[in-house]
Design an enzyme around this catalytic site. Sequence first.
Site, PDB file in Angstrom:
ATOM      1  N   PHE A  15       0.802  -1.221   0.000  1.00  0.00           N
ATOM      2  CA  PHE A  15       0.000   0.000   0.000  1.00  0.00           C
ATOM      3  C   PHE A  15       0.839   1.277   0.000  1.00  0.00           C
ATOM      4  O   PHE A  15       0.306   2.352   0.229  1.00  0.00           O
ATOM      5  CB  PHE A  15      -0.920   0.002   1.231  1.00  0.00           C
ATOM      6  CG  PHE A  15      -1.764  -1.240   1.347  1.00  0.00           C
ATOM      7  CD1 PHE A  15      -2.848  -1.439   0.504  1.00  0.00           C
ATOM      8  CD2 PHE A  15      -1.457  -2.213   2.284  1.00  0.00           C
ATOM      9  CE1 PHE A  15      -3.627  -2.581   0.610  1.00  0.00           C
ATOM     10  CE2 PHE A  15      -2.229  -3.357   2.404  1.00  0.00           C
ATOM     11  CZ  PHE A  15      -3.316  -3.547   1.558  1.00  0.00           C
ATOM     12  N   GLY A  41       6.075  -3.655  10.900  1.00  0.00           N
ATOM     13  CA  GLY A  41       4.972  -3.881   9.969  1.00  0.00           C
ATOM     14  C   GLY A  41       5.503  -4.021   8.562  1.00  0.00           C
ATOM     15  O   GLY A  41       5.846  -3.021   7.921  1.00  0.00           O
ATOM     16  N   ASP A  66       7.468  -8.324  12.094  1.00  0.00           N
ATOM     17  CA  ASP A  66       6.054  -8.543  11.758  1.00  0.00           C
ATOM     18  C   ASP A  66       5.698  -9.979  12.129  1.00  0.00           C
ATOM     19  O   ASP A  66       6.489 -10.888  11.898  1.00  0.00           O
ATOM     20  CB  ASP A  66       5.833  -8.324  10.261  1.00  0.00           C
ATOM     21  CG  ASP A  66       4.369  -8.101   9.890  1.00  0.00           C
ATOM     22  OD1 ASP A  66       3.512  -8.837  10.403  1.00  0.00           O
ATOM     23  OD2 ASP A  66       4.087  -7.212   9.066  1.00  0.00           O
ATOM     24  N   GLY A  70      -1.181 -10.520   9.732  1.00  0.00           N
ATOM     25  CA  GLY A  70      -2.023  -9.451   9.218  1.00  0.00           C
ATOM     26  C   GLY A  70      -2.606  -8.550  10.286  1.00  0.00           C
ATOM     27  O   GLY A  70      -3.000  -9.013  11.358  1.00  0.00           O
ATOM     28  N   SER A 119       5.362  -7.376  17.610  1.00  0.00           N
ATOM     29  CA  SER A 119       6.198  -6.208  17.833  1.00  0.00           C
ATOM     30  C   SER A 119       6.528  -6.002  19.306  1.00  0.00           C
ATOM     31  O   SER A 119       7.685  -5.778  19.673  1.00  0.00           O
ATOM     32  CB  SER A 119       5.496  -4.960  17.277  1.00  0.00           C
ATOM     33  OG  SER A 119       6.087  -3.771  17.725  1.00  0.00           O
ATOM     34  N   HIS A 139      -2.933  -0.293  12.582  1.00  0.00           N
ATOM     35  CA  HIS A 139      -3.300   1.128  12.530  1.00  0.00           C
ATOM     36  C   HIS A 139      -4.397   1.525  13.510  1.00  0.00           C
ATOM     37  O   HIS A 139      -4.843   2.662  13.495  1.00  0.00           O
ATOM     38  CB  HIS A 139      -3.709   1.501  11.103  1.00  0.00           C
ATOM     39  CG  HIS A 139      -2.556   1.532  10.153  1.00  0.00           C
ATOM     40  ND1 HIS A 139      -1.881   0.394   9.777  1.00  0.00           N
ATOM     41  CD2 HIS A 139      -1.941   2.550   9.519  1.00  0.00           C
ATOM     42  CE1 HIS A 139      -0.916   0.713   8.942  1.00  0.00           C
ATOM     43  NE2 HIS A 139      -0.929   2.018   8.767  1.00  0.00           N
ATOM     44  N   HIS A 164       3.929   6.256   9.111  1.00  0.00           N
ATOM     45  CA  HIS A 164       3.179   6.178   7.858  1.00  0.00           C
ATOM     46  C   HIS A 164       1.684   6.276   8.162  1.00  0.00           C
ATOM     47  O   HIS A 164       1.248   6.014   9.281  1.00  0.00           O
ATOM     48  CB  HIS A 164       3.465   4.857   7.141  1.00  0.00           C
ATOM     49  CG  HIS A 164       2.999   4.832   5.724  1.00  0.00           C
ATOM     50  ND1 HIS A 164       2.415   3.736   5.144  1.00  0.00           N
ATOM     51  CD2 HIS A 164       3.041   5.786   4.761  1.00  0.00           C
ATOM     52  CE1 HIS A 164       2.121   4.006   3.885  1.00  0.00           C
ATOM     53  NE2 HIS A 164       2.483   5.251   3.631  1.00  0.00           N
TER      54      HIS A 164
END
Length: 205
Positions: A15, A41, A66, A70, A119, A139, A164
């Site tokens: 992305f 990530g 990571d 997901g 993480s 996020h 980000h």
Amino acid sequence: MPPDLLRAAVKAKGFMPADEGLALFETACEYGSRGPLCEIGSYCGKSAVYLGAAARLAGTVVVTVDHHRGSEEIQPGWEHHDPSLMDHCVGKMDSLPTFRQTIAHAGLEDEVVAVVGRSETVARLWNTPLAMLFIDGGHSEDPVRADYEGWSPHVMPGGALVFHDIYPDPADGGQAPYRVYLEALATGAYKEVRHTGSLRVLERL
């Protein structure tokens, strides 16, 4: 950025817009001569190619952290779900095989070190100063905060903390990364030195 690696980055699943990816690459080149880079990530490796390309030029490595199961927004039933990444043997997402293919096809296996785990678990074991930390994991509120609180203490003075998906306007995207980014600035420990799209680069004072 070397043309072959730029092609690999653009082609990779993910992305990261190209302008933000190039800004990430340039930032990593700037700070990478000071020590290792770290990405929280990784998904399928798109941003890791930009970082790996910079690591090669700077003579360092990038460690990517990571669990590869997901984040919330790519789970079944969510907007960014990709059914091709499902591991049907265990009924969970698994981006690790695609990540490994992305890095191998880019020829960056010497520069990109993949750590597979949560993480917050890896952060508790980490003690190496980082020249640059790129936070781009989950996020929603808890994951972003855990990534920031667990990893930002390892950013060396003069190093970079990069976020980000920073969207001041809620109409553009989720607000959790934006709130944590503002908190980082409010500590007085960082100054903002670059802004490209949703990418924000803070330098530790």
